[in-house]
Design an enzyme around this catalytic site. Structure first.
Site, PDB file in Angstrom:
ATOM      1  N   ARG A 102       2.779   5.985  -3.349  1.00 35.59           N
ATOM      2  CA  ARG A 102       3.906   6.802  -3.821  1.00 35.59           C
ATOM      3  C   ARG A 102       4.109   6.632  -5.324  1.00 35.59           C
ATOM      4  O   ARG A 102       4.416   7.600  -6.035  1.00 35.59           O
ATOM      5  CB  ARG A 102       5.175   6.409  -3.066  1.00 35.59           C
ATOM      6  CG  ARG A 102       5.156   6.893  -1.616  1.00 35.59           C
ATOM      7  CD  ARG A 102       6.123   6.087  -0.784  1.00 35.59           C
ATOM      8  NE  ARG A 102       6.332   6.642   0.548  1.00 35.59           N
ATOM      9  CZ  ARG A 102       5.543   6.413   1.602  1.00 35.59           C
ATOM     10  NH1 ARG A 102       4.475   5.658   1.479  1.00 35.59           N
ATOM     11  NH2 ARG A 102       5.822   6.951   2.771  1.00 35.59           N
ATOM     12  N   GLN A 134       5.026   9.692   6.383  1.00 37.40           N
ATOM     13  CA  GLN A 134       4.077  10.478   5.582  1.00 37.40           C
ATOM     14  C   GLN A 134       4.492  11.949   5.563  1.00 37.40           C
ATOM     15  O   GLN A 134       4.439  12.599   4.520  1.00 37.40           O
ATOM     16  CB  GLN A 134       2.665  10.346   6.154  1.00 37.40           C
ATOM     17  CG  GLN A 134       2.099   8.955   5.977  1.00 37.40           C
ATOM     18  CD  GLN A 134       0.749   8.772   6.643  1.00 37.40           C
ATOM     19  OE1 GLN A 134       0.240   9.686   7.294  1.00 37.40           O
ATOM     20  NE2 GLN A 134       0.176   7.599   6.486  1.00 37.40           N
ATOM     21  N   SER A 139       7.715  10.367  11.174  1.00 39.57           N
ATOM     22  CA  SER A 139       6.573  10.010  10.319  1.00 39.57           C
ATOM     23  C   SER A 139       7.007   9.994   8.862  1.00 39.57           C
ATOM     24  O   SER A 139       7.462  11.013   8.323  1.00 39.57           O
ATOM     25  CB  SER A 139       5.439  11.025  10.506  1.00 39.57           C
ATOM     26  OG  SER A 139       4.559  10.966   9.391  1.00 39.57           O
ATOM     27  N   GLY A 186      -4.827   8.433   5.493  1.00 37.14           N
ATOM     28  CA  GLY A 186      -3.918   9.499   5.930  1.00 37.14           C
ATOM     29  C   GLY A 186      -2.778   9.687   4.939  1.00 37.14           C
ATOM     30  O   GLY A 186      -2.340  10.821   4.688  1.00 37.14           O
ATOM     31  N   ARG A 242      -6.513  -2.656  10.570  1.00 36.05           N
ATOM     32  CA  ARG A 242      -5.442  -3.457  11.188  1.00 36.05           C
ATOM     33  C   ARG A 242      -5.922  -4.109  12.493  1.00 36.05           C
ATOM     34  O   ARG A 242      -5.433  -5.171  12.882  1.00 36.05           O
ATOM     35  CB  ARG A 242      -4.185  -2.620  11.413  1.00 36.05           C
ATOM     36  CG  ARG A 242      -3.630  -2.071  10.098  1.00 36.05           C
ATOM     37  CD  ARG A 242      -2.135  -1.944  10.038  1.00 36.05           C
ATOM     38  NE  ARG A 242      -1.772  -1.111   8.898  1.00 36.05           N
ATOM     39  CZ  ARG A 242      -1.531  -1.566   7.671  1.00 36.05           C
ATOM     40  NH1 ARG A 242      -1.584  -2.851   7.404  1.00 36.05           N
ATOM     41  NH2 ARG A 242      -1.212  -0.715   6.701  1.00 36.05           N
ATOM     42  N   ARG A 279      -7.812  13.076  12.437  1.00 36.06           N
ATOM     43  CA  ARG A 279      -6.374  12.826  12.555  1.00 36.06           C
ATOM     44  C   ARG A 279      -5.554  14.111  12.402  1.00 36.06           C
ATOM     45  O   ARG A 279      -5.946  15.020  11.674  1.00 36.06           O
ATOM     46  CB  ARG A 279      -5.957  11.744  11.550  1.00 36.06           C
ATOM     47  CG  ARG A 279      -6.655  10.434  11.908  1.00 36.06           C
ATOM     48  CD  ARG A 279      -6.299   9.316  10.999  1.00 36.06           C
ATOM     49  NE  ARG A 279      -4.881   9.002  11.086  1.00 36.06           N
ATOM     50  CZ  ARG A 279      -4.270   8.176  10.245  1.00 36.06           C
ATOM     51  NH1 ARG A 279      -4.947   7.615   9.267  1.00 36.06           N
ATOM     52  NH2 ARG A 279      -2.991   7.932  10.380  1.00 36.06           N
ATOM     53  N   ASP A 316       2.844  -0.123  12.132  1.00 38.13           N
ATOM     54  CA  ASP A 316       1.590  -0.752  11.701  1.00 38.13           C
ATOM     55  C   ASP A 316       1.448  -2.188  12.231  1.00 38.13           C
ATOM     56  O   ASP A 316       0.374  -2.775  12.137  1.00 38.13           O
ATOM     57  CB  ASP A 316       1.500  -0.752  10.166  1.00 38.13           C
ATOM     58  CG  ASP A 316       1.351   0.672   9.639  1.00 38.13           C
ATOM     59  OD1 ASP A 316       0.852   1.539  10.381  1.00 38.13           O
ATOM     60  OD2 ASP A 316       1.751   0.922   8.488  1.00 38.13           O
ATOM     61  N   LYS A 335       0.831  -1.205   0.000  1.00 42.49           N
ATOM     62  CA  LYS A 335       0.000   0.000   0.000  1.00 42.49           C
ATOM     63  C   LYS A 335       0.876   1.270   0.000  1.00 42.49           C
ATOM     64  O   LYS A 335       0.635   2.189  -0.779  1.00 42.49           O
ATOM     65  CB  LYS A 335      -0.900  -0.053   1.247  1.00 42.49           C
ATOM     66  CG  LYS A 335      -1.923   1.041   1.365  1.00 42.49           C
ATOM     67  CD  LYS A 335      -3.026   0.625   2.326  1.00 42.49           C
ATOM     68  CE  LYS A 335      -2.698   0.849   3.780  1.00 42.49           C
ATOM     69  NZ  LYS A 335      -2.741   2.266   4.186  1.00 42.49           N
ATOM     70  N   SER A 336       1.884   1.294   0.855  1.00 43.85           N
ATOM     71  CA  SER A 336       2.745   2.488   0.942  1.00 43.85           C
ATOM     72  C   SER A 336       3.431   2.757  -0.393  1.00 43.85           C
ATOM     73  O   SER A 336       3.498   3.902  -0.856  1.00 43.85           O
ATOM     74  CB  SER A 336       3.838   2.281   1.993  1.00 43.85           C
ATOM     75  OG  SER A 336       3.289   2.318   3.264  1.00 43.85           O
TER      76      SER A 336
HETATM   77  C1  S3P Z   1       2.868   5.222   6.160  1.00 40.46           C
HETATM   78  C2  S3P Z   1       3.488   5.704   7.287  1.00 40.46           C
HETATM   79  C3  S3P Z   1       3.002   5.433   8.644  1.00 40.46           C
HETATM   80  C4  S3P Z   1       2.065   4.243   8.669  1.00 40.46           C
HETATM   81  C5  S3P Z   1       1.027   4.307   7.577  1.00 40.46           C
HETATM   82  C6  S3P Z   1       1.679   4.355   6.216  1.00 40.46           C
HETATM   83  C7  S3P Z   1       3.421   5.582   4.845  1.00 40.46           C
HETATM   84  O1  S3P Z   1       2.288   6.572   9.106  1.00 40.46           O
HETATM   85  O2  S3P Z   1       1.434   4.133   9.923  1.00 40.46           O
HETATM   86  O3  S3P Z   1       0.173   3.177   7.648  1.00 40.46           O
HETATM   87  O4  S3P Z   1       3.047   4.957   3.839  1.00 40.46           O
HETATM   88  O5  S3P Z   1       4.259   6.483   4.800  1.00 40.46           O
HETATM   89  P1  S3P Z   1       3.031   7.836   9.807  1.00 40.46           P
HETATM   90  O6  S3P Z   1       3.866   8.499   8.796  1.00 40.46           O
HETATM   91  O7  S3P Z   1       1.918   8.700  10.288  1.00 40.46           O
HETATM   92  O8  S3P Z   1       3.821   7.234  10.924  1.00 40.46           O
END
Ligand code: S3P
Length: 450
Positions: free
Chosen positions: A35, A178, A176, A104, A409, A132, A336, A30-31
């Site tokens: 991107r 993100q 973080s 998020g 999750r 959030r 996660d 997913k991450s």
């Molecule tokens: C993610 C970063 C994490 C993670 C989220 C995915 C990402 O969040 O918990 O499920 O893809 O960069 P944070 O950046 O808020 O820690």
């Protein structure tokens, strides 16, 4: 008797498993998929094909937002997506709010990508996402010259972009990926150096993908600390390039935990992402005595990929002192996987202790509270702290009425808890697994022996 999980409206009934056996191939990470979609959309020239794109609802939110911004997205198959770069003209202003759903990552990273273009867009989402924290991206993006407004630190967000932005040096108060990614994406359209310092290393997919596109990204650890500095020199232009996404290691974690805890199990997860910033869960499990082997390790599209082989045992035992103490710089690299690690703690001699994990309180649910509630419902002895929890072990979980609290999750972690419990469990709102892994229950059934 039919023992398969039975979805009744939005509830699922889970019957304990004897063991786990077989092979699982998980949908794309997913991450990395988020991107890949955003970066291919930012290409100055050409169309990129992304294969094994995540089937998650979160990544579909990203694709839909990009389409609203004028990006040409073609879904060739459910997991092959072709994305045409917007070129130097950038995004088109959307006629309606961008709906990021539960994601998020979509909201924070898209805000970063939008900040460097002359567009105005508002970003909204579901009830969980609207609660959030967003100040963490508002502050750095505004320092770079954009005008991003949040509503009392939370979404909805309004992004009034500015072209070009200016590069900044930014020390992130929290670790973080993100936030780091939002700043780096904005930095692509900034003049000069954009430098982000994170207190502890977080997942580095954005950096790796940028390098895949030929952008120079420097990352280094600062002195004796855990801090990491990442730098790009803007503005940066790059052309389209195809991307193959590895299987999602965070979804794999649930299968790995179930197989590790059911004696006689033997499971292979094939073609899964093994980026070193995401594999901490495997290392922790190995230190707790789980039988895990990595096979066929290789690099694809600048990411590590391989197969994970797991065998089960009835109880885990820390292989060195404090192996069951999870805190500090370990937390961002396990963020996660902490709910499933807490479940696993019920089968560890001396249990598990998780601290410094306050960030869990601002995820899709308050994951400290929702994990504690469900573990207690199953008879575990758990103590809750502001920044973590401790779970006594070993203990035998009992089937119970559980609640996902709408958090994917939590639904998956407690499906595993229900598989290793005695007696049947029911999980409320289990359908939320679609947020990251819509195939979850089907895949679980394909490897469960009852
Ligand atoms: C993610 C970063 C994490 C993670 C989220 C995915 C990402 O969040 O918990 O499920 O893809 O960069 P944070 O950046 O808020 O820690």
């Amino acid at each position: 008797m039919n023992t398969a999980p039975l979805v009744v409206r939005d509830h699922i009934r889970v019957v304990p498993a004897k063991r786990i056996h077989g092979e699982v191939r998980l949908p794309g990470d997913k991450s990395i998929s988020h991107r890949a979609a955003i970066l291919t959309a930012l290409a100055h020239k050409g169309t990129s094909r992304i294969t094994n794109f995540s089937t998650s609802e979160d990544c579909e939110s990203t694709l839909r937002c990009l389409e609203q911004l004028g990006v040409n997205v073609k879904r060739e198959t459910p997991t092959t997506v072709c994305i045409a770069g917007v070129g130097p003209r950038g995004f088109s202003p959307p006629s309606e709010s961008l709906n990021c759903g539960n994601s998020g990552s979509t909201m924070r990273m898209l805000a970063g990508a939008l900040a460097g273009y002359d567009v105005i867009a508002s970003l909204t989402g579901d009830k969980s996402l609207l609660a959030r924290p967003m100040k963490r991206i508002v502050e750095p993006l505004n320092q770079m010259g954009a005008h991003v407004q949040a509503t009392m630190d939370c979404a909805p967000l309004t992004v009034l972009g500015h072209h070009p932005l200016r590069g900044i040096h930014y020390e992130m108060p929290i670790a973080s990926a993100q936030v780091k990614s939002a700043i780096l994406l904005a930095g692509l359209n900034a003049i000069g150096r954009t430098e982000v310092v994170e207190p502890n290393p977080t997942r580095d997919h954005t950096e790796r993908l940028l390098r895949w596109f030929g952008v120079v990204v420097n990352s280094e650890t600062i002195g004796p600390t855990d801090k990491t500095r990442t730098t790009i020199e803007g503005p940066c232009a790059f052309e389209a390039r195809d991307i193959a996404v590895p299987g999602d290691i965070s979804s794999a974690a649930f299968f790995i935990a179930a197989a590790a805890l059911l004696p006689g199990s033997e499971l292979q997860i094939t073609n899964v992402g093994l980026n070193p910033t995401r594999t901490r869960f495997l290392l922790v499990l190995q230190l707790l005595g789980a039988l895990i082997e990595i096979r066929n390790l290789r690099d694809e599209c600048n990411e590590r990929i391989g197969d994970v082989h797991v065998r089960g045992r009835s109880e885990l035992e820390p292989q060195k002192p404090h192996a069951n103490l999870i805190r500090g710089s370990l937390i961002p690299q396990l963020i996660d996987e902490l709910p499933i690690l807490a479940v696993l703690g019920t089968r560890v001699r001396d249990g598990i202790k998780i601290y410094d994990a306050k960030e869990l309180r601002v995820k899709e649910s308050d994951r400290i509270a929702t994990t504690v509630r469900n573990l207690r419902a199953m008879g575990a002895e758990v103590e809750e702290f502001e920044d973590g929890l401790t779970v006594n072990g070993p203990c035998q979980l009992q089937g119970a009425a559980l609640d996902s609290f709408g958090d994917h999750r939590i639904a998956m972690a407690f499906t595993v808890a229900a598989l290793i419990a005695t007696g049947v469990s029911e999980i409320k709102d289990a359908d939320c697994v679609r947020v990251s892994c819509p195939e979850f229950f089907k895949l679980v059934e394909s490897v469960c022996i009852r």
